[in-house]
Design a protein around this motif. Structure first.
Motif, PDB file in Angstrom:
ATOM      1  N   LEU A 152       0.777  -1.077  -0.026  1.00 49.01           N
ATOM      2  CA  LEU A 152      -0.021   0.004   0.233  1.00 49.01           C
ATOM      3  C   LEU A 152       0.746   1.120  -0.105  1.00 49.01           C
ATOM      4  CD1 LEU A 152      -3.068   1.143   0.397  1.00 49.01           C
ATOM      5  CD2 LEU A 152      -2.565   1.337   2.722  1.00 49.01           C
ATOM      6  N   HIS A 153       0.514   2.238  -1.097  1.00 55.85           N
ATOM      7  CA  HIS A 153       1.327   3.431  -1.089  1.00 55.85           C
ATOM      8  C   HIS A 153       0.444   4.670  -0.784  1.00 55.85           C
ATOM      9  CE1 HIS A 153       5.089   1.929  -3.180  1.00 55.85           C
ATOM     10  NE2 HIS A 153       4.219   0.909  -3.280  1.00 55.85           N
ATOM     11  N   ILE A 154       0.886   5.646   0.224  1.00 54.29           N
ATOM     12  CA  ILE A 154      -0.010   6.656   0.459  1.00 54.29           C
ATOM     13  C   ILE A 154       1.035   7.925   0.282  1.00 54.29           C
ATOM     14  CG2 ILE A 154      -1.448   7.844   1.976  1.00 54.29           C
ATOM     15  CD1 ILE A 154      -1.953   5.146   3.898  1.00 54.29           C
ATOM     16  N   VAL A 155       0.669   8.690  -0.824  1.00 54.24           N
ATOM     17  CA  VAL A 155       1.398   9.757  -1.352  1.00 54.24           C
ATOM     18  C   VAL A 155       0.831  11.053  -1.001  1.00 54.24           C
ATOM     19  CG1 VAL A 155       2.814  10.542  -3.282  1.00 54.24           C
ATOM     20  CG2 VAL A 155       2.429   8.195  -3.192  1.00 54.24           C
ATOM     21  N   LYS A 156       1.556  11.842  -0.375  1.00 54.94           N
ATOM     22  CA  LYS A 156       0.985  13.211   0.009  1.00 54.94           C
ATOM     23  C   LYS A 156       0.831  14.005  -1.441  1.00 54.94           C
ATOM     24  CE  LYS A 156       1.263  17.162   3.268  1.00 54.94           C
ATOM     25  NZ  LYS A 156       2.015  17.689   4.245  1.00 54.94           N
ATOM     26  N   VAL A 157      -0.094  14.651  -1.716  1.00 51.92           N
ATOM     27  CA  VAL A 157      -0.366  15.626  -2.716  1.00 51.92           C
ATOM     28  C   VAL A 157       0.569  16.730  -2.712  1.00 51.92           C
ATOM     29  CG1 VAL A 157      -1.811  16.962  -4.269  1.00 51.92           C
ATOM     30  CG2 VAL A 157      -2.611  14.573  -3.721  1.00 51.92           C
ATOM     31  N   GLY A 158       1.243  16.947  -3.486  1.00 52.56           N
ATOM     32  CA  GLY A 158       2.174  18.466  -3.655  1.00 52.56           C
ATOM     33  C   GLY A 158       3.625  17.802  -2.910  1.00 52.56           C
ATOM     34  N   ASP A 159       3.867  16.792  -2.401  1.00 54.60           N
ATOM     35  CA  ASP A 159       5.121  16.406  -1.718  1.00 54.60           C
ATOM     36  C   ASP A 159       5.252  14.824  -2.007  1.00 54.60           C
ATOM     37  OD1 ASP A 159       7.285  16.280  -0.410  1.00 54.60           O
ATOM     38  OD2 ASP A 159       6.471  16.644   1.651  1.00 54.60           O
ATOM     39  N   PRO A 160       5.846  14.737  -3.173  1.00 56.23           N
ATOM     40  CA  PRO A 160       6.212  13.266  -3.478  1.00 56.23           C
ATOM     41  C   PRO A 160       7.319  12.509  -2.664  1.00 56.23           C
ATOM     42  CG  PRO A 160       7.180  14.762  -5.260  1.00 56.23           C
ATOM     43  CD  PRO A 160       6.494  15.648  -4.273  1.00 56.23           C
ATOM     44  N   ASP A 161       7.984  13.256  -2.025  1.00 57.44           N
ATOM     45  CA  ASP A 161       8.862  12.549  -1.046  1.00 57.44           C
ATOM     46  C   ASP A 161       8.243  12.344   0.243  1.00 57.44           C
ATOM     47  OD1 ASP A 161      11.068  13.269  -2.824  1.00 57.44           O
ATOM     48  OD2 ASP A 161      11.273  15.179  -1.957  1.00 57.44           O
ATOM     49  N   ASP A 162       7.034  12.439   0.403  1.00 58.33           N
ATOM     50  CA  ASP A 162       6.317  12.256   1.654  1.00 58.33           C
ATOM     51  C   ASP A 162       5.388  11.073   1.138  1.00 58.33           C
ATOM     52  OD1 ASP A 162       4.529  11.816   3.821  1.00 58.33           O
ATOM     53  OD2 ASP A 162       3.848  14.004   3.991  1.00 58.33           O
ATOM     54  N   VAL A 163       5.901   9.786   1.411  1.00 57.30           N
ATOM     55  CA  VAL A 163       5.239   8.490   1.052  1.00 57.30           C
ATOM     56  C   VAL A 163       5.340   7.548   2.036  1.00 57.30           C
ATOM     57  CG1 VAL A 163       5.216   6.551  -0.842  1.00 57.30           C
ATOM     58  CG2 VAL A 163       6.080   9.166  -1.665  1.00 57.30           C
ATOM     59  N   GLN A 164       4.155   6.976   2.442  1.00 56.29           N
ATOM     60  CA  GLN A 164       4.147   5.827   3.350  1.00 56.29           C
ATOM     61  C   GLN A 164       3.729   4.524   2.543  1.00 56.29           C
ATOM     62  OE1 GLN A 164       4.579   6.843   6.587  1.00 56.29           O
ATOM     63  NE2 GLN A 164       4.597   8.828   5.855  1.00 56.29           N
ATOM     64  N   ILE A 165       4.516   3.594   2.806  1.00 56.60           N
ATOM     65  CA  ILE A 165       4.439   2.390   2.085  1.00 56.60           C
ATOM     66  C   ILE A 165       4.393   1.271   3.148  1.00 56.60           C
ATOM     67  CG2 ILE A 165       5.830   0.846   0.677  1.00 56.60           C
ATOM     68  CD1 ILE A 165       7.300   2.869  -0.812  1.00 56.60           C
ATOM     69  N   PHE A 166       3.476   0.495   3.128  1.00 55.79           N
ATOM     70  CA  PHE A 166       3.047  -0.667   3.894  1.00 55.79           C
ATOM     71  C   PHE A 166       3.162  -2.038   3.161  1.00 55.79           C
ATOM     72  CE2 PHE A 166       1.223   3.171   5.246  1.00 55.79           C
ATOM     73  CZ  PHE A 166       1.686   3.503   6.740  1.00 55.79           C
ATOM     74  N   ALA A 167       4.111  -3.010   3.418  1.00 62.23           N
ATOM     75  CA  ALA A 167       3.838  -4.365   2.803  1.00 62.23           C
ATOM     76  C   ALA A 167       2.882  -5.106   3.603  1.00 62.23           C
ATOM     77  CB  ALA A 167       5.361  -4.925   3.244  1.00 62.23           C
TER      78      ALA A 167
END
Length: 301
Positions: A152-167
């Motif tokens: 699961l990838h949760i990407v903050k709009v406007g900040d592509p470096d702010d990504v949360q990844i959950f295996a």
């Protein structure tokens, strides 16, 4: 770089405070169900037109900033490059391999959306379809006979470096064009309401066909030698659809009315009998009838 709080908006200050106090977390729902499938090496169907997944991947996310916008993706990670084959009731890796498919990401149709939206309800991927064709728009292309896990990838709009990844290793499965393991099939029928409905419909259809065959091939009912059709009770016990098959078994009996209406359809009430008389004359109740030369088959029987 020093951040001056006087230069930040109220929303930015709230987001900064939220990030310090909350950690983003994700929890896979129906984990026990996924564990049952994982224990027997789960399989997912991939087709040319696309097939939905079961179990459905659903997650509960917490810790997002309610006022920020996020885009949610589901990634399908090919575990190993080798192809697998199902032999002797188990999966075994082969020496051949296929490169991972391009862009194995599925964008959630409700993206982008506020963090509050993603946290208020489970994130469900019920609409995703798996295909083995790379040119199906809106569907996720996977290689058949390869093993996959999801992230699961949760990407903050406007900040592509702010990504949360959950295996999510519990969601590991084998992509197949048809189920190989019978235990997987049984488990899907047990828990999938759509597969169970299909099974019930199939069983009902088989029972209906069996009853129809029994009705068609049951022995023809017996008749009295006189076959007095002037009484209603002699023929009101069967339906009109059964008359042809029942009387067909009596087609060689020559002491019944031979007219077309009585021969092929329901016998007429108070109908004057017309029977062939061989070597005898005409009486008051019967008129002479010479049997025709055509056969029952020629008449459509």
């Amino acid at each position: 770089m020093n951040i001056n709080s006087r230069d930040m908006t109220t929303s930015e200050l709230q987001n900064l405070t939220w990030g310090k106090r909350h950690q983003v977390r994700s929890r896979l729902l129906d984990a026990q169900l996924w564990s049952e499938f994982l224990a027997i090496n789960n399989e997912m169907i991939v087709t040319k037109t696309g097939r939905r997944m079961f179990p459905v991947i659903k997650t509960q996310v917490t810790g997002l900033c309610p006022g920020d916008m996020y885009t949610v993706f589901l990634e399908f990670v090919q575990v190993v490059g080798q192809r697998w084959k199902y032999i002797n009731s188990e999966w075994s890796p082969t020496t051949t391999s296929d490169p991972a498919t391009k862009n194995p990401f599925y964008k959630h149709p409700e993206s982008p959306n506020f963090g509050k939206h993603w946290m208020d309800q489970p994130i469900s991927f019920a609409k995703i379809k798996l295909t083995n064709r790379p040119d199906n728009p809106g569907q996720t292309h996977l290689n058949s006979l390869h093993q996959y896990e999801t992230k699961l990838h949760i990407v903050k709009v406007g900040d592509p470096d702010d990504v949360q990844i959950f295996a999510m290793p519990q969601t590991r499965f084998m992509a197949v064009t048809a189920y190989q393991n019978e235990e997987v099939t049984k488990l899907k029928i047990k828990y999938n309401p759509f597969a169970k409905a299909f099974k019930d419909t199939k069983v009902k259809a088989e029972e209906k066909d069996r009853r129809e065959l029994q009705d068609v091939y049951q022995p023809a009912i017996g008749y009295e030698s006189s076959l007095n059709f002037s009484h209603q009770e002699n023929y009101n016990t069967t339906t009109s659809e059964d008359w042809l098959s029942q009387y067909g078994g009596q087609r060689e009996q020559m002491n019944r009315c031979q007219c077309t209406a009585c021969y092929f359809v329901k016998p007429q009430v108070n109908h004057k009998k017309c029977v062939p008389i061989y070597g005898s004359g005409q009486d008051d109740e019967h008129s002479v009838y010479q049997p025709a030369s055509y056969s029952w088959t020629q008449l459509g029987g």
